[in-house]
Design a protein around this motif. Structure first.
Motif, PDB file in Angstrom:
ATOM      1  N   VAL A  12      14.254   4.517 -49.308  1.00  0.00           N
ATOM      2  CA  VAL A  12      13.653   5.542 -50.059  1.00  0.00           C
ATOM      3  C   VAL A  12      12.490   5.302 -51.126  1.00  0.00           C
ATOM      4  O   VAL A  12      11.526   5.535 -51.047  1.00  0.00           O
ATOM      5  N   TYR A  13      12.985   4.394 -52.016  1.00  0.00           N
ATOM      6  CA  TYR A  13      12.174   4.153 -53.059  1.00  0.00           C
ATOM      7  C   TYR A  13      10.960   3.435 -52.606  1.00  0.00           C
ATOM      8  O   TYR A  13       9.812   3.579 -53.355  1.00  0.00           O
ATOM      9  N   ALA A  14      10.721   2.758 -51.550  1.00  0.00           N
ATOM     10  CA  ALA A  14       9.720   1.950 -51.141  1.00  0.00           C
ATOM     11  C   ALA A  14       8.709   3.066 -50.459  1.00  0.00           C
ATOM     12  O   ALA A  14       7.546   2.875 -50.127  1.00  0.00           O
ATOM     13  N   ARG A  15       9.161   4.384 -50.181  1.00  0.00           N
ATOM     14  CA  ARG A  15       8.236   5.302 -49.397  1.00  0.00           C
ATOM     15  C   ARG A  15       7.110   6.088 -50.332  1.00  0.00           C
ATOM     16  O   ARG A  15       7.472   6.020 -51.475  1.00  0.00           O
ATOM     17  N   PRO A  16       5.997   6.521 -50.101  1.00  0.00           N
ATOM     18  CA  PRO A  16       4.902   7.049 -50.479  1.00  0.00           C
ATOM     19  C   PRO A  16       5.504   8.191 -51.585  1.00  0.00           C
ATOM     20  O   PRO A  16       6.346   9.184 -51.060  1.00  0.00           O
ATOM     21  N   GLY A  17       5.176   8.178 -52.804  1.00  0.00           N
ATOM     22  CA  GLY A  17       5.389   8.986 -53.652  1.00  0.00           C
ATOM     23  C   GLY A  17       6.636   9.038 -54.400  1.00  0.00           C
ATOM     24  O   GLY A  17       6.752   9.719 -55.379  1.00  0.00           O
ATOM     25  N   VAL A  18       7.681   8.331 -53.736  1.00  0.00           N
ATOM     26  CA  VAL A  18       9.147   8.189 -54.419  1.00  0.00           C
ATOM     27  C   VAL A  18       8.949   7.782 -55.901  1.00  0.00           C
ATOM     28  O   VAL A  18       9.566   8.435 -56.734  1.00  0.00           O
ATOM     29  N   GLU A  19       8.285   6.525 -56.081  1.00  0.00           N
ATOM     30  CA  GLU A  19       8.294   6.020 -57.248  1.00  0.00           C
ATOM     31  C   GLU A  19       7.716   7.050 -58.518  1.00  0.00           C
ATOM     32  O   GLU A  19       8.540   7.140 -59.545  1.00  0.00           O
ATOM     33  N   ASP A  20       6.794   7.555 -58.063  1.00  0.00           N
ATOM     34  CA  ASP A  20       6.088   8.467 -58.918  1.00  0.00           C
ATOM     35  C   ASP A  20       6.871   9.690 -59.430  1.00  0.00           C
ATOM     36  O   ASP A  20       7.328  10.065 -60.536  1.00  0.00           O
ATOM     37  N   ALA A  21       7.765  10.301 -58.207  1.00  0.00           N
ATOM     38  CA  ALA A  21       8.492  11.330 -58.356  1.00  0.00           C
ATOM     39  C   ALA A  21       9.873  10.914 -59.203  1.00  0.00           C
ATOM     40  O   ALA A  21      10.402  11.584 -60.128  1.00  0.00           O
TER      41      ALA A  21
END
Length: 153
Positions: A12-21
């Motif tokens: 999940v963390y590697a998916r686009p936008g997740v780190e920022d969220a």
């Protein structure tokens, strides 16, 4: 979907936008490991109830306060100095590794408590809002980013 919480969290963390969220939610006071656990439970259709939420929060708080946060604080304090000092940069990377291992340990402990909870189609599975606390009302869009990302695991 990954069966263990650690693999799920990495996916999940590697998916686009997740780190920022996640960083926005963390800044607002949410615990990212707890949220990733909540997503994992939602994906498994595990019923969310107050005793379970309290249990997960009680397990998370001391480890986060006593282990994860001090490592994160030290890593962030050394960020500027690490730019010009290779020794500090190397030590900062070691601290980053320790921080990641501390988060992995927390996820393992959360999984240990929650892995036996069974699917319950009759109950609520909205773990994120309950686990995010006040950060949920400030960052509904960030929670949605996490939910969308989790559906692709």
């Amino acid at each position: 979907m990954s069966s263990d919480l650690w693999s799920f969290a990495l996916d999940v963390y590697a998916r686009p936008g997740v780190e920022d969220a996640c960083l926005r939610l963390q800044t607002a006071g949410a615990n990212v490991c707890l949220l990733l656990c909540g997503l994992w439970l939602e994906q498994r259709a595990v019923a969310c109830d107050e005793p379970r939420v309290r249990l997960l929060k009680a397990l998370t708080a001391p480890w986060d306060i006593e282990v994860v946060q001090p490592l994160r604080t030290l890593r962030m304090q050394w960020k500027a100095r690490a730019v010009d000092d290779a020794v500090v940069a190397g030590m900062r990377e070691q601290i980053k590794s320790l921080e990641l291992e501390a988060e992995r340990t927390l996820l393992s402990r959360l999984e240990g408590v929650a892995q036996e909870w069974t699917r319950n189609d009759a109950g609520s599975v909205t773990w994120l809002e309950d686990l995010a606390g006040n950060a949920a009302s400030l960052n509904r869009d960030a929670l949605q980013v996490l939910r969308v990302a989790a559906t692709g695991t």
